[in-house]
Design a protein around this motif. Structure first.
Motif: not given
Lengths: 112, 115
Positions: B13-15, B106-115
């Motif tokens: 996701v974008q910041e 659950g198995q998990g979701t890795e969330l990354s945040v873009k600046p």
């Protein structure tokens, strides 16, 4: 704040060793849990305890045992460590079934 | 036995934008609890939000809210105004009132945040 403390953050053990992972909580919680966390598998329950000297098997108890001699301490024991037990181990405690867990910061165990 | 499924291993996701993480579960029980946990790189699991199944109103905690659809057995997490500190692994979890209080994850979701 409730604290759940795991004695080691990183641990390296040899195959066949007996390994103790310690967990202590400071808020008089009845319920304590041991999970292992592996990529793509989420957290899987190994054992849990809802009272002193009480223990229940979780979903993957094979190769593990536990001890709860005092309310605040819940120990996970690997009787004879094997390489497939290399994982992240998370301890948690809970006041009751209505509440979520408070987790420790995890022990990353490597068995070589 | 109950199961929890997170079908998105990774999300980005974008910041300042909004992102929704999906979670479905399977159960025959009518009364239970659902949770979202966050695990940042520090590895400390943090409770984000909690939903009681008998409550129809969706839980909210500041920028975090859920969309709880009991009939569809769906429990998604919405993060509004995403911040860099939201980058983490997110786990959905189910808790039965009848099984010693154990959580099923659950198995998990890795969330990354873009600046």
């Amino acid at each position: 704040d409730v604290k759940v403390t795991q004695s080691s953050r990183y641990l390296v053990k040899r195959t066949g060793e007996k390994v103790f992972l310690e967990c202590v909580q400071d808020m008089d919680h009845e319920n304590m849990f041991w999970y292992r966390q592996d990529p793509g598998l989420g957290l899987r329950l190994i054992y849990f305890s809802y009272d002193v000297k009480m223990k229940e098997k979780g979903d993957i108890p094979e190769g593990y045992s536990v001890s709860r001699e005092k309310k605040e301490r819940f120990s996970l024991i690997l009787e004879s460590a094997s390489t497939n037990q290399t994982s992240m181990y998370l301890c948690a405690s809970s006041l009751s079934q209505d509440y979520g867990y408070t987790f420790g910061s995890g022990t990353r165990l490597t068995v070589v | 036995a109950q199961t929890v499924t997170q079908s998105q291993p990774e999300m980005s996701v974008q910041e300042a934008e909004t992102v929704t993480l999906s979670c479905t579960y399977d159960t025959s029980e009518s009364d239970y609890y659902l949770f979202w946990y966050k695990q940042p790189p520090s590895r400390q699991m943090i409770l984000v939000i909690r939903q009681e199944a008998y409550k129809q109103q969706n839980a909210t905690e500041n920028r975090f809210s859920v969309n709880f659809q009991k009939a569809a057995k769906s429990f998604s997490l919405k993060i509004s105004d995403s911040q860099l500190g939201d980058a983490a692994m997110y786990f959905c979890a189910y808790r039965s009132p009848n099984q010693g209080g154990k959580l099923i994850f659950g198995q998990g979701t890795e969330l990354s945040v873009k600046p």
